[in-house]
Design a protein around this motif. Structure first.
Motif, short mmCIF file in Angstrom:
data_model
loop_
_atom_site.label_atom_id
_atom_site.label_comp_id
_atom_site.label_asym_id
_atom_site.label_seq_id
_atom_site.Cartn_x
_atom_site.Cartn_y
_atom_site.Cartn_z
N MET A 257 0.82 -1.21 0.00
CA MET A 257 0.00 0.00 0.00
C MET A 257 0.86 1.27 0.00
N SER A 258 2.01 1.22 0.70
CA SER A 258 2.87 2.40 0.78
C SER A 258 3.99 2.39 -0.26
N GLU A 259 3.89 1.45 -1.24
CA GLU A 259 4.82 1.36 -2.36
C GLU A 259 6.26 1.15 -1.91
N LEU A 260 6.45 0.27 -0.91
CA LEU A 260 7.78 -0.11 -0.46
C LEU A 260 8.18 -1.42 -1.13
N ASP A 261 9.45 -1.73 -1.08
CA ASP A 261 9.97 -2.96 -1.67
C ASP A 261 9.74 -4.11 -0.69
N ILE A 262 8.80 -5.01 -1.01
CA ILE A 262 8.48 -6.08 -0.06
C ILE A 262 9.57 -7.15 0.00
N SER A 263 10.47 -7.17 -0.98
CA SER A 263 11.56 -8.15 -0.96
C SER A 263 12.70 -7.71 -0.05
N GLU A 264 12.74 -6.42 0.29
CA GLU A 264 13.80 -5.89 1.16
C GLU A 264 13.32 -5.88 2.61
N ARG A 265 13.89 -6.83 3.40
CA ARG A 265 13.48 -6.93 4.80
C ARG A 265 14.63 -6.67 5.76
N ARG A 266 15.79 -6.23 5.20
CA ARG A 266 16.98 -6.01 6.04
C ARG A 266 17.24 -4.53 6.31
N LEU A 267 16.66 -3.64 5.51
CA LEU A 267 16.91 -2.21 5.65
C LEU A 267 15.63 -1.45 5.97
N PRO A 268 15.74 -0.35 6.71
CA PRO A 268 14.54 0.49 6.96
C PRO A 268 14.06 1.14 5.67
N GLN A 269 12.75 1.36 5.56
CA GLN A 269 12.18 2.02 4.38
C GLN A 269 11.11 3.02 4.83
N ASP A 270 10.89 4.04 4.03
CA ASP A 270 9.86 5.04 4.29
C ASP A 270 8.92 5.14 3.10
N GLY A 271 7.64 5.30 3.36
CA GLY A 271 6.65 5.42 2.28
C GLY A 271 5.44 6.21 2.74
N ARG A 272 4.43 6.20 1.92
CA ARG A 272 3.22 6.98 2.20
C ARG A 272 1.99 6.24 1.68
N ILE A 273 0.90 6.26 2.44
CA ILE A 273 -0.38 5.68 2.03
C ILE A 273 -1.40 6.81 2.00
N ARG A 274 -2.24 6.82 0.98
CA ARG A 274 -3.34 7.78 0.93
C ARG A 274 -4.64 7.01 0.76
N VAL A 275 -5.58 7.19 1.68
CA VAL A 275 -6.85 6.48 1.61
C VAL A 275 -8.00 7.49 1.66
N LYS A 276 -9.14 7.07 1.14
CA LYS A 276 -10.35 7.89 1.22
C LYS A 276 -11.34 7.15 2.10
N MET A 277 -11.75 7.80 3.17
CA MET A 277 -12.67 7.18 4.11
C MET A 277 -13.79 8.15 4.42
N VAL A 278 -15.00 7.77 4.14
CA VAL A 278 -16.20 8.60 4.36
C VAL A 278 -15.98 9.99 3.77
N ASN A 279 -15.58 9.99 2.48
CA ASN A 279 -15.40 11.23 1.73
C ASN A 279 -14.28 12.13 2.27
#
Length: 671
Positions: A257-279
Motif C-alpha cells: 500500500m505504501s509502495e515499499l519494496d516487499i523483498s527488502e526486509r533487512r533495511l529500513p524504508q519510508d513510504g506513504r499511504i493515501r486512503v479515502k474514508m467517508v469522503n
C-alpha cells in the motif's frame, strides 16, 4: 428581545409567546412525561405546533437577521457532515445542512458566532469561491439532532469496523499457513498480501485508528504474536493481539500500500499511504524497521480534515497569545519553536503562517516531510537522495524574493547560520530546535557555533511547548489531589479546585479525550539581548526572562490544571522534567550556574575548596584526596610536626621553624 443566546425558554418568555406560569407548567409536564418542551406545550394545548414555530421563527429572525430553519424536518448532507468532527459541531453549535454548487447552507444556534464562522471557512478551504448562507436554529433542536442522528451514526460506524476486524481475525486462522521468515517466497508473500481477508483486515485497522482519533499505528512483531497498538492523546495502548501466522502477509500488505519494496526486509524504508474514508482523504506516513522477530511498521496518521490552524485555538492564555501574535507580526528576525517530537511544533508554525498568509506576502517553507498542504504558500520537501537539504533550500529561498520563510528544523551549523543571516537581512524566519525549554535554545545555537552577537541581533523570541492530555468533558469530576503531589509541585498553599476524568465510553475509560498545549514564550527584550550578546549561561537568561514576565512550562501547565483542562498527574508526566530549574545562590537567591565556585552577584562561596591545593571538596571527605589535608575544620589550627608550634591549616610553611607543611603532609599521605 433581550435574551442571552436563543435558548427556547428565554425566547418563549422574553417575546411573550407564553407566560412565565405557562412555561413552569410546561416544564413540569415535560419532566413528568419525558417530553421535549415544544411537545409539552403542544400536548397541554397552550399553542399549536405550527403557530408556536411561527412565533419562534419571527423572534429569532428579528434577533439575528437571518432565516430560521426547522432542522427536525430536514436530513443534512452526509458528505458535508463528514467534513466536521463531533467536537467542532458540539463546541460551535452548528450543523452543515446542504451544498448547492458553491453555496453552503449551515444551521447555527448563534449565527453571529465569529469563531464558528472562522472554523467553517477553515474546513472548507479546499473549495474555491464559496458562499456561506447562515440560518438560525433552536438550541434544543441542535441537541436533539446531535443525540439522535450524529452520535448514533458515528458509534454505529465504529462498531461495524470493530466487528469486521474481529470477524476477519477469527476467520483467518484456517486459511493461512504459518511459515518461518527465512523460508518465505516472494511470490507467496505477494499473493497472501493480496488475499481478500488480509486486505480487509489491513483496512479495518486503519479505519478503527481513524475513528478513535489515533495519531500513530504501531504494528509490532513479537515472539509469539503480532501486536497492534494505537497512540491516542500521546499515549500508546494495545488494540489487538493478532496470530503470528498472518504477520508476514499483513506487513507485506502495508508495504504494498505504501509502495515499499516487499523483498527488502533487512533495511529500513519510508513510504506513504493515501486512503479515502467517508469522503475524507487521509494520509499515512509509513516507516518500516527490521527487528528481531520481523519488520515493525509505524504509520503516522495525517488527517487534514481534523486540523484547524489558528493560534487562538491553540493558546488558551490571553497574555501568552498576545505576546506570540506581537512576535509573529515583526517584519524581520527569527522565531524558534522548541519541544520534543510530537509536541505540536508543526501545528504552531502552520498556525503562525496562516495568520500572516495574505496576497501581499510571499511565504516559502522547507519541510521534511510536507505534512499538510497550505494554500498560497510555496512548500518544498527535503530530498536527501539528491542532496536537497535544508541549507540548500534556504539558499535558494533567498533568491526567490521571500518575505517569510519556514525551515522545518535547524539541525546543523550551516542551516543555523544561513537562517540567522536571512533574519538579519530583512526576512522573517520560523524554525524549530530540539531543546527542553525556551532559554536553553540560546545555548543550543552557541553549540552550533553561531556567534552570540548574531543570536542576540536576530532573535525575536522562542516558543517552547508540550501537549498535555485534556480531561474528558463527559466524565469530568472534581477531586482532591494527594498532598504529596501538591508538595512536590510546590502548590500546597494554593486555594484551587482540581479535576480528573472518571472514565467513560467516550474516552475509552481513560478519563482523557483530546490534548491541550502548554507554552513557554521567551520574548527577547533589550536586557535579554545584552545578556545573550555577552554569552550569559542558561540559568541567567532564564532568570532575566522570568523577571520580564515569562511563564515557564510548569507555571502554564499548573494554570491549565487549575482551570480544569488537565490533571496534576499529567502536568508531572509531561512538563516536570527537572529542566529549567536553576541552582539558587543561598546568599542572594539569584540563579547561578552549577559550574560556579563563587556567586557573581554577592561573592558567596558556592563550593568549598581545599585551603592548600584548591581541589573541590566533596561531601563526606575527612581529608583532601590530593594533598591529604585534614578537612574536619578548614579554618582550624594545626600543630607543626617538627617544632610543635601552632599554625593555620591554610599555611604552606610553619612560621616558627620554616618547615614545608605541604610536603610533609604529602609524604604522610603516601606512606
Amino acid at each position: 428581545m433581550n435574551a442571552s443566546g436563543n435558548s427556547l425558554r428565554n425566547i418563549l418568555v422574553d417575546t411573550r409567546i407564553i407566560s412565565s406560569e405557562q412555561l413552569i407548567a410546561a416544564l413540569d409536564n415535560a419532566e413528568k412525561k419525558q417530553l421535549s418542551l415544544i411537545d409539552s406545550i403542544c400536548e397541554m394545548q397552550i399553542l399549536e405546533k405550527e403557530e408556536l414555530y411561527d412565533q419562534i421563527k419571527n423572534a429569532l429572525e428579528i434577533q439575528y437577521g437571518v432565516t430560521f430553519m426547522d432542522i427536525t424536518e430536514i436530513e443534512p448532507d452526509e458528505e458535508l457532515l463528514n467534513i466536521f468532527s463531533q467536537e467542532i459541531l458540539s463546541q460551535h453549535k452548528f450543523i452543515p445542512v446542504k451544498k448547492s454548487g458553491n453555496t453552503f447552507v449551515f444551521g447555527m444556534v448563534e449565527p453571529d458566532n465569529l469563531l464558528a464562522e472562522k472554523e467553517i471557512k477553515d474546513r472548507l478551504r479546499n473549495f474555491k469561491d464559496i458562499t456561506i448562507n447562515k440560518t438560525v436554529i433552536l438550541e434544543e433542536d441542535f441537541r436533539k439532532f446531535m443525540k439522535e442522528k450524529y452520535f448514533s451514526s458515528e458509534e454505529e460506524k465504529e462498531e461495524v469496523i470493530e466487528q469486521n476486524a474481529d470477524e476477519l481475525l477469527s476467520s483467518m486462522g484456517i486459511d493461512l499457513i504459518e511459515t518461518n521468515p527465512e523460508d518465505i517466497d516472494l511470490a507467496d508473500l505477494t499473493d497472501s498480501a493480496e488475499e481478500a481477508p488480509i486486505i480487509q483486515l489491513a483496512n479495518s485497522i486503519l479505519g478503527v485508528a481513524i475513528k478513535r482519533g489515533a495519531s500513530d499505528i504501531h504494528v509490532e512483531p513479537r515472539e509469539k504474536e503480532l501486536l497492534v497498538r494505537f497512540r491516542q492523546d500521546g499515549v500508546l495502548s494495545i488494540y489487538k493481539k493478532i496470530p503470528k501466522k498472518i504477520q508476514n502477509a499483513l506487513i507485506s500488505r502495508y508495504k504494498i500500500m505504501s509502495e515499499l519494496d516487499i523483498s527488502e526486509r533487512r533495511l529500513p524504508q519510508d513510504g506513504r499511504i493515501r486512503v479515502k474514508m467517508v469522503n475524507k482523504v487521509i494520509d499515512f506516513r509509513v516507516s518500516s524497521l527490521p527487528g528481531k522477530f520481523g519488520e515493525k511498521i509505524v504509520m503516522r496518521i495525517l488527517d487534514k480534515s481534523n486540523i484547524s490552524f489558528g493560534l487562538d485555538q491553540l493558546i488558551t492564555d490571553h497574555e501568552t497569545l498576545e505576546t506570540v501574535r506581537e512576535m509573529i507580526s515583526k517584519p524581520y528576525g527569527i522565531i524558534f519553536v522548541t519541544g520534543p517530537t510530537g509536541s505540536g511544533k508543526t501545528t504552531t508554525l502552520y498556525s503562525a503562517l496562516s495568520e500572516r498568509n495574505t496576497p501581499g506576502v510571499n511565504i516559502s517553507t522547507a519541510e521534511d516531510p510536507i505534512e499538510y498542504d497550505l494554500n498560497g504558500i510555496t512548500q518544498t520537501e527535503v530530498n536527501k537522495a539528491i542532496g536537497l537539504d535544508f541549507a540548500k533550500i534556504l539558499k535558494s529561498f533567498l533568491r526567490q524574493d521571500p518575505d517569510i520563510m519556514l525551515v522545518g528544523e535547524t539541525r546543523d551549523r550551516e542551516t543555523a547560520k544561513i537562517a540567522v543571516e536571512a533574519a538579519l537581512t530583512g526576512h522573517l524566519v520560523f524554525t524549530t530546535l530540539h531543546t527542553n525549554d525556551a532559554p536553553g535554545s540560546i545555548m543550543r545555537l552557541q553549540e552550533m557555533e553561531v556567534e552570540p552577537f548574531l543570536i542576540a541581533s536576530s532573535t525575536i523570541g522562542v516558543i517552547a511547548q508540550r501537549l498535555l492530555r485534556r480531561i474528558c468533558a463527559n466524565c469530568k469530576e472534581e477531586y482532591e489531589p494527594d498532598r504529596h503531589i501538591l508538595e512536590f509541585l510546590g502548590i500546597e498553599n494554593r486555594n484551587s479546585f482540581y479535576y480528573s476524568g472518571k472514565g467513560c465510553d467516550k474516552c475509552s475509560k481513560t478519563g482523557y479525550k483530546g490534548r491541550v498545549g502548554a507554552y513557554e514564550v521567551m520574548k527577547v527584550n533589550d536586557d535579554l539581548r545584552d545578556l545573550i550578546a555577552k554569552g550569559a549561561n542558561t540559568p541567567i537568561i532564564r532568570y532575566s526572562a522570568q523577571q520580564s514576565g515569562m511563564k515557564t512550562l510548569l507555571e502554564y501547565s499548573l494554570n491549565l490544571a487549575s482551570e480544569g483542562l488537565t490533571t496534576l498527574e499529567e502536568v508531572i508526566r509531561v512538563t516536570f522534567t527537572g529542566e529549567g530549574s536553576s541552582m539558587i545562590c543561598p546568599g542572594c537567591s539569584k540563579p547561578v550556574g552549577e559550574e560556579y565556585y563563587k556567586c557573581p552577584f554577592c561573592q558567596y562561596d558556592l563550593k568549598k575548596t581545599c585551603a592548600r591545593c584548591g581541589v573541590i571538596i566533596q561531601k563526606g571527605w575527612i581529608s583532601c584526596a590530593k594533598c591529604g589535608l585534614k578537612l574536619v575544620d578548614n579554618l582550624g589550627k594545626i600543630t607543626c610536626s617538627q617544632c610543635n608550634g601552632e599554625t593555620s591549616q591554610d599555611t604552606a610553611e610553619c612560621p616558627w621553624c620554616c618547615t614545608d607543611l605541604v610536603s610533609k603532609e604529602l609524604e604522610i599521605s603516601k606512606e
